[in-house]
Scaffold this motif. Structure first.
Motif, mmCIF file in Angstrom:
data_model
loop_
_atom_site.group_PDB
_atom_site.id
_atom_site.type_symbol
_atom_site.label_atom_id
_atom_site.label_comp_id
_atom_site.label_asym_id
_atom_site.label_seq_id
_atom_site.Cartn_x
_atom_site.Cartn_y
_atom_site.Cartn_z
ATOM 1 N N LEU A 1 6.191 -2.265 10.400
ATOM 2 C CA LEU A 1 5.309 -2.895 9.703
ATOM 3 C C LEU A 1 5.721 -4.590 9.441
ATOM 4 C CD1 LEU A 1 5.482 -0.364 6.484
ATOM 5 C CD2 LEU A 1 3.865 -0.464 8.150
ATOM 6 N N HIS B 1 3.496 9.603 12.934
ATOM 7 C CA HIS B 1 3.447 9.018 11.366
ATOM 8 C C HIS B 1 2.484 8.048 11.593
ATOM 9 C CE1 HIS B 1 5.059 5.148 12.878
ATOM 10 N NE2 HIS B 1 6.231 5.754 13.351
ATOM 11 N N SER C 1 -2.637 12.385 2.051
ATOM 12 C CA SER C 1 -1.880 11.683 0.975
ATOM 13 C C SER C 1 -1.099 12.466 0.131
ATOM 14 C CB SER C 1 -3.017 11.154 0.096
ATOM 15 O OG SER C 1 -3.661 10.264 0.777
ATOM 16 N N GLY D 1 -2.101 -3.649 15.769
ATOM 17 C CA GLY D 1 -0.452 -3.590 15.721
ATOM 18 C C GLY D 1 -0.083 -2.617 17.200
ATOM 19 N N ARG D 2 -0.981 -1.789 17.246
ATOM 20 C CA ARG D 2 -0.593 -0.824 18.492
ATOM 21 C C ARG D 2 -0.814 -1.618 19.908
ATOM 22 N NH1 ARG D 2 1.921 3.717 18.167
ATOM 23 N NH2 ARG D 2 1.592 4.718 16.110
ATOM 24 N N TYR E 1 -5.572 4.244 5.149
ATOM 25 C CA TYR E 1 -5.200 5.004 4.003
ATOM 26 C C TYR E 1 -5.617 4.248 2.569
ATOM 27 C CZ TYR E 1 -2.407 8.520 6.024
ATOM 28 O OH TYR E 1 -2.212 9.851 6.744
ATOM 29 N N ALA E 2 -5.522 2.793 2.898
ATOM 30 C CA ALA E 2 -5.865 1.908 2.001
ATOM 31 C C ALA E 2 -7.472 1.961 1.630
ATOM 32 C CB ALA E 2 -5.535 0.317 2.258
ATOM 33 N N ARG F 1 -8.387 5.746 -0.052
ATOM 34 C CA ARG F 1 -7.646 6.261 -1.392
ATOM 35 C C ARG F 1 -8.774 6.317 -2.387
ATOM 36 N NH1 ARG F 1 -3.700 1.494 -2.722
ATOM 37 N NH2 ARG F 1 -4.869 -0.338 -2.206
ATOM 38 N N ILE G 1 0.706 -1.288 0.061
ATOM 39 C CA ILE G 1 0.044 -0.064 0.011
ATOM 40 C C ILE G 1 0.882 1.188 0.118
ATOM 41 C CG2 ILE G 1 -1.747 1.448 1.114
ATOM 42 C CD1 ILE G 1 -2.610 -1.549 2.334
ATOM 43 N N ILE H 1 4.992 -5.743 12.787
ATOM 44 C CA ILE H 1 4.474 -6.140 13.736
ATOM 45 C C ILE H 1 3.949 -7.569 14.090
ATOM 46 C CG2 ILE H 1 2.850 -5.590 15.726
ATOM 47 C CD1 ILE H 1 3.299 -2.705 15.128
ATOM 48 N N ILE I 1 -1.921 2.208 7.781
ATOM 49 C CA ILE I 1 -2.059 2.087 6.592
ATOM 50 C C ILE I 1 -3.357 1.402 5.913
ATOM 51 C CG2 ILE I 1 -0.933 0.676 4.447
ATOM 52 C CD1 ILE I 1 1.740 0.982 5.968
ATOM 53 N N ASN I 2 -3.939 0.642 6.946
ATOM 54 C CA ASN I 2 -5.104 0.306 6.531
ATOM 55 C C ASN I 2 -6.308 1.221 6.303
ATOM 56 O OD1 ASN I 2 -4.168 -2.600 6.494
ATOM 57 N ND2 ASN I 2 -4.792 -2.945 8.436
ATOM 58 N N PHE J 1 2.417 4.661 10.037
ATOM 59 C CA PHE J 1 2.834 3.406 9.550
ATOM 60 C C PHE J 1 1.986 2.369 10.023
ATOM 61 C CE2 PHE J 1 7.229 4.907 8.686
ATOM 62 C CZ PHE J 1 7.150 4.794 7.365
ATOM 63 N N LEU J 2 1.136 2.865 11.167
ATOM 64 C CA LEU J 2 0.149 1.525 11.678
ATOM 65 C C LEU J 2 -1.136 2.174 11.545
ATOM 66 C CD1 LEU J 2 1.855 1.079 15.192
ATOM 67 C CD2 LEU J 2 2.189 -0.101 13.092
ATOM 68 N N LEU K 1 4.488 9.332 5.855
ATOM 69 C CA LEU K 1 2.984 9.092 5.976
ATOM 70 C C LEU K 1 2.554 9.344 7.262
ATOM 71 C CD1 LEU K 1 0.949 7.586 4.029
ATOM 72 C CD2 LEU K 1 1.056 5.659 5.937
#
Lengths: 431, 431
Positions: A422, B419, B375, B173-174, B427-428, B431, A176, A424, B424-425, B421-422, B384
C-alpha cells in the motif's frame, strides 16, 4: 533435504506459536520511572486509567509477572497467521557479498500486512470481555487502525479511528481497508473533537501528527458510553503482546542452529522493535549473553537520537499520563515522510529505559537511505517492505557490510514489520 | 494443544514442500486433442515451438512422465514462501452458520501476492539455463507480469511485459512493482509491435485483451535475439508447475485429518485452478474417489460455460498454435471487469478436456456477486482477496450454504490464489 532449502525455519507450527506473552519488566535490574498523573504529578494508579482503558488491559499494563497466558480465543486468531516465517536472506546476502548471515522475521503475513494485529486482537478481546462496545484509536500510516478495525470486527466491537491527515491523503487504500470492516475513519485534526476543532480552524490542511490524533481519540473515547481508548504502541501492555514475535524468532533461530549476535528493529512508538528485541534482551540480562540490539528511527523524527529524556505527555493536548521517555516535545510536528508509522514525538518508556541502560543502541536514517535499502531488499528478496520496516533493513545492510569489512560471519536478525503493497506510490516517487 | 489452534495445517515445512511436480497427463484415460501448427494444420512438433519457448520448457510441455523433479535452484526460491498455509475458515463458517468445513490454500503469501511465482521462477530458471537473455510476456491484472519480473531479476533475465491497457490504467501499482525490478512495461495495444500498431491506430484508448497482449509479446519475443516468450497460464507446462499447490494441500489436508469432498478454483487461463485441482483429479482417476471439482469463471468472460469447444488460437493475431479448447473466439474483448486475470477468451486445453470428460464442473458468477463474497470473506477471515480469487470464494460460500440446507458436514477446499491489496480501489467502487 538440501540445506539451502531450509529457509523457513519453522518446526511444527504448534511448537513455535507461544502460549504465553513475555514481560521484560520481570527481568529488569531496575524499572523505568513510573508514569505520573497529569493533574497531581503523582505516580499513576490503576484506577486512574479506568476511564481510558478496559480493566483487563490496565492489569496487563501494570503486571510484574514474567509470563502471561494468551487466552485461547486470541490464540485461535493468531493461529491463522502465526507463527510468521523466519527467512534467511540469501539473495540479499549474495548481493552484498557479505559473510554475515542475515535473517528476517516477516510480520507482513499478518492479516493487515503488519505486526499490529498481535496487540489489536488481544485488546479487542479484553474489551469485549467486559462489555465495551466501542474502541477509539488513532493511526499514522493506517497499519494500526486497520489491524484494530479487523480485530474489532472479529470480536464484535465498533471501531473509530482518527487518521493523521498527511497519511489519510497519502494512503487512501488504508482508509478503505478500515471502512470495509465497518470502522469509522476521520482525518485528524478533525471537527469531531474540541481539541481537533481548534487546530482544524487554524489550518484546514493541518498535516496532523500522532500526538494530535491520540488527543482526539482520547477525548472521544472518554466521553462516550461503553467506549474505551485503544493504543497501538508505547504502552507496556502493547509491548507485552508483541513479545510473540521475538519468542517465535528465538525458537526458529534455534531450529536454524544459529544464535543472533545483532537484533534490529525500526522504532516509532517502539512496538515492533520491542516485539523482536525483548526476548533477546532477556538473554542479555538473564543468560549473560552480549547481543547487540539496535533501534532505528527516521532522521525526520529522531526522538531517541536527538530527543530529551524527561517526563512528557504522550499526546499533544496533554491528556495522557506523563511518561518518562525520549521526546521531541509533545508539540513536535514531524515532516510528512512516508514512514507514517514512525512519526511520533515520544518513545515507549521501556525502550527509552533500555537506551539509558546502554542495552539498546539507537540509530537514525534518512528517507533517501531507507528507500535505497528497501528497493535493494525488494530486488533481492522479492518482498516490498513498508517504509517503516525499511529502516531496519538499512541498518541490517550496514551491519552486514561492516561484517564484510571485518571478514566476520556475524549473525544478524531483523524484524520486517510489514509489507509495502500500500506504499507503492511512495516507491514510485522515491526511485 | 487446543484443537481450535490447529488452523494452519503444516507439518514440518520440509515434509510438505514437494520436490516433484505432478503431471496429470500421465494418469488421463485419454489425452486432449493435440495443438496444431497454425500454418500446416498438423499436430505441432517440439521443434515448431523452438522459436517461441526455451527448449527446457518445450520438453516439459510435452512430457508424459508422471513426476518431474523440481531443480534445487528453484526449490531454494520456493522455500522462501512455500509451503503456503492451508487455513480453516472458522470465522466464515460461523458467519454462514454452515456445518460444512471450509479450508483455503492461501497463495497470496507468494512474493508478488499470488500463485504466479510457482511457474515464473521455473520458467526464468529454464531460460537462464540455456542462455536466454530476455523473456517477453503479457499480463492482465499484473500478477503474472510482476511474478515474472521478480523471477527474471533473481535469475538475471531481462523481462518485457505487455500489460492489457484497461488493467494498466486500473492498477498502476502493479506496473510500478514490475518497473522496480527493472522490467519494461508497455500498455497494450502498443506501438511497439506491428500488430499492436494496427489496433492502437484505430483507438488510442483500446481497452486491450489478453489475446492481443499475447500476440504483441509473441511478435517481440520471436524477433529478438536470445529472446523467448514466457506464458503465465494455459500451457501444459505451466499447469505442471502449479501442481505444487495441490500437492501441498493434499498433505496438509491429511495432516488436518480431513478429506476434501469439493475442490474449487477460479479460472481465466486455468493455472491456479489446475494447481489446486489436478492432484485431486488424480485421486478420482487413480484411487476411485469422487471429489467434486468446480471451476469458476466470470459471467463477463464465460469461456467454459458459454464458449464453443473447438480449435482456436491462443492469441488474437493468430500466431499461436491452434488449441482445442473452450473459446469465446480469439477476437472476443471482455468487459473491463476488475478480475483482469480472468479476462481471457480461451481456456487451458487440459481444463477444457476435464470439463468435456465431466470431471470438472464449470460455473460463472457476476462481478456483483463476487465482490459481495470477497467482502464477506474479508470481514470474517481478515484477508482482502484478489477479485479473481473471489470467484472461488463465491462458489465456496454457495457450496457451504447448500451443505447447510442439507444439514451435511461437507469438506470444501478452495484456492485463494492471491490477495487484493492492490485492488482496493475496485473494492471502494463496488461496496
Amino acid at each position: 533435504m538440501n540445506r539451502a532449502l531450509i529457509k523457513r525455519f519453522s518446526a511444527r507450527d504448534a511448537e513455535i506459536l507461544p502460549s504465553l506473552f513475555y514481560n521484560l519488566k520481570a527481568d529488569l535490574p531496575m524499572l523505568p520511572k513510573p508514569p505520573l498523573h497529569p493533574g497531581t504529578g503523582q505516580p499513576i494508579q490503576p484506577s486512574d486509567l479506568e476511564p481510558i482503558f478496559p480493566k483487563g488491559f490496565i492489569a496487563q499494563e501494570g503486571t510484574m509477572e514474567r509470563y502471561i497466558p494468551i487466552p485461547a480465543e486470541v490464540l485461535e486468531k493468531y493461529a491463522v497467521y502465526r507463527p510468521t516465517p523466519l527467512i534467511y536472506a540469501s539473495n540479499l546476502r549474495k548481493s552484498l557479498g557479505t559473510p554475515a548471515h542475515i535473517f528476517y522475521k516477516y510480520e507482513g503475513v499478518g492479516p493487515m500486512g503488519s505486526h499490529k494485529s498481535n496487540t489489536a486482537l488481544m485488546q479487542a478481546f479484553l474489551a469485549a470481555q467486559e462489555g465495551v462496545e466501542t474502541l477509539v484509536t488513532e493511526t499514522g500510516a493506517g497499519q494500526w487502525g486497520s489491524a484494530l478495525a479487523h480485530a474489532g470486527s472479529l470480536f464484535g466491537i465498533k471501531v473509530k479511528v482518527f487518521m493523521v491527515r498527511v497519511s489519510y491523503r497519502q494512503k487512501p487504500g488504508r482508509r478503505i481497508l478500515m471502512e470495509l470492516f465497518g470502522a469509522e475513519v476521520k482525518e485528524s485534526p478533525s471537527e469531531a473533537t474540541a481539541f481537533g476543532k481548534t487546530l482544524f480552524a487554524q489550518d484546514h490542511d493541518h498535516p496532523g501528527s500522532l500526538g494530535i490524533a491520540i488527543s482526539e481519540a482520547l477525548e472521544m473515547a472518554t466521553q462516550g458510553i461503553r467506549s474505551k481508548y485503544s493504543i497501538g504502541s508505547v504502552s507496556d501492555a502493547v509491548l507485552l503482546h508483541q513479545s510473540v514475535i521475538g519468542l517465535e524468532a528465538e525458537k526458529q533461530m534455534a531450529a536454524a542452529g544459529m544464535e543472533p549476535e545483532t537484533i534490529i528493529g525500526c522504532v516509532g512508538g517502539g512496538s515492533n522493535f520491542s516485539g523482536i528485541a525483548f526476548p533477546f534482551v532477556r538473554k542479555n540480562l538473564v543468560e549473560g549473553k552480549n547481543i547487540r540490539i539496535i533501534a532505528v528511527e527516521p532522521e525526520a523524527c529522531p526522538s531517541l537520537t536527538e530527543g530529551e529524556l524527561r517526563y512528557d505527555h504522550g499526546d499533544t493536548a496533554g491528556m495522557t499520563p506523563l511518561l518518562f521517555m525520549h521526546t521531541l516535545g509533545k508539540d513536535f510536528i514531524p515532516a510528512p515522510i512516508h514512514a507514517g508509522g514512525l512519526r511520533y514525538h515520544g518513545m515507549a518508556p521501556l525502550v527509552s529505559h533500555l537506551v539509558t541502560l546502554g542495552i539498546v543502541k539507537p540509530k537514525a536514517y534518512s528517507q533517501e537511505k531507507i528507500f535505497e535499502a528497501g528497493s535493494l531488499f525488494y530486488k533481492t528478496e522479492g518482498i516490498l517492505p513498508a517504509p517503516e520496516s525499511s529502516h531496519a533493513i538499512a541498518a541490517a545492510i550496514d551491519e552486514a557490510l561492516a561484517a564484510k569489512k571485518e571478514g566476520k560471519e556475524r549473525v544478524i536478525l531483523f524484524n520486517l514489520s510489514g509489507h509495502g503493497f500500500l506504499d507503492i506510490n511512495a516507491y514510485a516517487k522515491n526511485r
